[in-house]
Design a protein around this motif. Sequence first.
Motif, mmCIF file in Angstrom:
data_model
loop_
_atom_site.group_PDB
_atom_site.id
_atom_site.type_symbol
_atom_site.label_atom_id
_atom_site.label_comp_id
_atom_site.label_asym_id
_atom_site.label_seq_id
_atom_site.Cartn_x
_atom_site.Cartn_y
_atom_site.Cartn_z
ATOM 1 N N ALA A 60 0.839 -1.202 0.000
ATOM 2 C CA ALA A 60 0.000 0.000 0.000
ATOM 3 C C ALA A 60 0.875 1.252 0.000
ATOM 4 O O ALA A 60 1.834 1.348 0.765
ATOM 5 C CB ALA A 60 -0.921 -0.014 1.212
ATOM 6 N N TYR A 62 1.433 5.585 0.033
ATOM 7 C CA TYR A 62 0.913 6.800 0.667
ATOM 8 C C TYR A 62 1.750 7.971 0.178
ATOM 9 O O TYR A 62 2.830 7.787 -0.393
ATOM 10 C CB TYR A 62 0.957 6.693 2.196
ATOM 11 C CG TYR A 62 2.329 6.447 2.785
ATOM 12 C CD1 TYR A 62 3.225 7.487 3.002
ATOM 13 C CD2 TYR A 62 2.741 5.161 3.135
ATOM 14 C CE1 TYR A 62 4.476 7.271 3.545
ATOM 15 C CE2 TYR A 62 3.999 4.921 3.674
ATOM 16 C CZ TYR A 62 4.862 5.986 3.878
ATOM 17 O OH TYR A 62 6.115 5.760 4.402
ATOM 18 N N ASP A 103 -2.501 11.290 4.612
ATOM 19 C CA ASP A 103 -3.135 10.035 4.201
ATOM 20 C C ASP A 103 -2.518 8.811 4.868
ATOM 21 O O ASP A 103 -2.937 7.678 4.619
ATOM 22 C CB ASP A 103 -3.113 9.867 2.682
ATOM 23 C CG ASP A 103 -1.704 9.754 2.108
ATOM 24 O OD1 ASP A 103 -0.736 10.112 2.806
ATOM 25 O OD2 ASP A 103 -1.567 9.312 0.951
ATOM 26 N N TYR A 177 -8.756 6.298 -1.450
ATOM 27 C CA TYR A 177 -8.175 5.055 -0.947
ATOM 28 C C TYR A 177 -8.173 5.104 0.579
ATOM 29 O O TYR A 177 -8.261 6.176 1.178
ATOM 30 C CB TYR A 177 -6.754 4.831 -1.480
ATOM 31 C CG TYR A 177 -5.848 6.034 -1.308
ATOM 32 C CD1 TYR A 177 -5.023 6.175 -0.193
ATOM 33 C CD2 TYR A 177 -5.813 7.041 -2.274
ATOM 34 C CE1 TYR A 177 -4.205 7.278 -0.036
ATOM 35 C CE2 TYR A 177 -5.002 8.152 -2.129
ATOM 36 C CZ TYR A 177 -4.196 8.262 -1.007
ATOM 37 O OH TYR A 177 -3.397 9.355 -0.851
ATOM 38 N N LYS A 178 -8.077 3.953 1.201
ATOM 39 C CA LYS A 178 -8.088 3.916 2.661
ATOM 40 C C LYS A 178 -6.850 4.601 3.222
ATOM 41 O O LYS A 178 -5.769 4.556 2.634
ATOM 42 C CB LYS A 178 -8.160 2.465 3.156
ATOM 43 C CG LYS A 178 -9.527 1.820 2.962
ATOM 44 C CD LYS A 178 -9.599 0.466 3.659
ATOM 45 C CE LYS A 178 -11.013 -0.100 3.558
ATOM 46 N NZ LYS A 178 -11.143 -1.387 4.305
ATOM 47 N N GLN A 180 -3.698 4.968 5.536
ATOM 48 C CA GLN A 180 -2.735 3.956 5.950
ATOM 49 C C GLN A 180 -2.321 4.140 7.420
ATOM 50 O O GLN A 180 -2.023 5.260 7.846
ATOM 51 C CB GLN A 180 -1.492 4.024 5.069
ATOM 52 C CG GLN A 180 -1.771 3.766 3.599
ATOM 53 C CD GLN A 180 -2.292 2.369 3.373
ATOM 54 O OE1 GLN A 180 -1.628 1.388 3.686
ATOM 55 N NE2 GLN A 180 -3.506 2.280 2.832
ATOM 56 N N LEU A 407 -1.677 9.201 -6.785
ATOM 57 C CA LEU A 407 -2.502 8.258 -6.028
ATOM 58 C C LEU A 407 -3.996 8.508 -6.253
ATOM 59 O O LEU A 407 -4.837 7.965 -5.544
ATOM 60 C CB LEU A 407 -2.194 8.362 -4.538
ATOM 61 C CG LEU A 407 -0.734 8.064 -4.151
ATOM 62 C CD1 LEU A 407 -0.552 8.226 -2.641
ATOM 63 C CD2 LEU A 407 -0.347 6.658 -4.566
ATOM 64 N N GLU A 409 -5.780 11.092 -5.628
ATOM 65 C CA GLU A 409 -6.465 11.753 -4.521
ATOM 66 C C GLU A 409 -7.162 13.030 -4.969
ATOM 67 O O GLU A 409 -8.182 13.396 -4.441
ATOM 68 C CB GLU A 409 -5.464 12.060 -3.405
ATOM 69 C CG GLU A 409 -6.081 12.684 -2.153
ATOM 70 C CD GLU A 409 -6.814 11.682 -1.289
ATOM 71 O OE1 GLU A 409 -7.211 10.608 -1.790
ATOM 72 O OE2 GLU A 409 -6.983 11.949 -0.098
#
Length: 410
Positions: A60, A62, A103, A177-178, A180, A407, A409
């Motif tokens: 993942a 970030y 994030d 996205y989730k 982190q 990403l 965002e």
Amino acid sequence: MTAAAVTLVSLLALLSCGKEGGEDNPPEYGKKPQEQKDTASTPPGTDTTAVTPVDPASVADYSDMVLLYGYGHHRSPYSWGREYTDHYVFYTDRTGHTDWLFDAFLFLEFMDPPVSGGAGKTFITGYVWDEDYIRKSANQEDWDNLIKYYFVKDTAIDAIDKSVDEGARLMGKAPAYKRQIVIGIPEPIKTEDPFNEYSSNTYWGSVDGRQLNFSSPEDRITAVKWYIDRCREEFAKADFKNVELGGFYWVAEKSTHTADIIARIGNYLKGMNYSFNWIPYFHAEGYTRWKEFGFTYAFMQPNYFFNDTIPYERLVEACNDVIKNDMGLEVEFDGKVLVSWGYGYGGRLRDYMKAFKDYGAWEKSRLVYYQGSWAVKWLHDSSSAEDQELYYDFCDWVSTRPYRTKLNEQ
């Protein structure tokens, strides 16, 4: 120590709040970071285990990870919820528009001083509240209590999860996205007294009914794997909605005491697709060998903010150095950034913002953020117009980084 002395020490700790390599807080007594230059050769004792290659698609990613310290009883408040975490998950700009801020969130602690009920233990070699007060290394019970602290309902990780819900409500959409979560791994210190090499090596605890002996690298690795697995267990039980366990962080900011075990820990994490993160202080021992040690991401601390005698050229040197060594950078500030606190180091934070833009890190690189205890919140809450201006400029600088576009965002 008198009550007045404890109060003074507590205040200084809140201002520095965990920077091992800060110029006013050297990693070892009487030894400055810049005196511990790296060397090109691999020193004796280095773990030469072959490092497992990283598949970027399996880990993942970030863009902006903020450090959040907690658990040590010298910190105020000791526990914190959404009244703090909201300010790190999202922000509202000058025009009233709300946007996502950081994030990724690194939960870590270096020590639990013997104040306000603290255990008087350290999680890292050479980092102490007071040399006469913390003389014991954290054991298995301390490590487990640290994990439990991170998973208390409505605080810490759970508070981040709920802050994302609030941000989504205000913006009318979930993040792309989730968020982190990265959890700091305590250093498995070889001896019970970190300043006495002849003290016990069997102080830590046991795994699978066997008492561990920290004179053995294998037993130290076993302890770290136990900690990682306990974090995974608690995270799975929590069933968070908006955050995921993205990786782990090695709290030791130099390789001196752990070079013989790091690579095998990195391989263990990569086998489960977790990132392995490291933030060595400026020119710390081992910093150029971060890939050899098995880290996924490494970031250099410029250690510029904390001492106003260090010139701007330090940031230039750090920017050039990380380009050479394929690293990221850390933005650093604490309560001294506030005019309302009587320090007014805001210009030094702006120096980071300028240098990282000029040398490409703002546009092209992951960044991490040391902000003392809660300096972002303190800037937001300040009644000073200058502090407010810096707050908005800083948050805009973070949220509009081109690396976010990568990403998806923005």
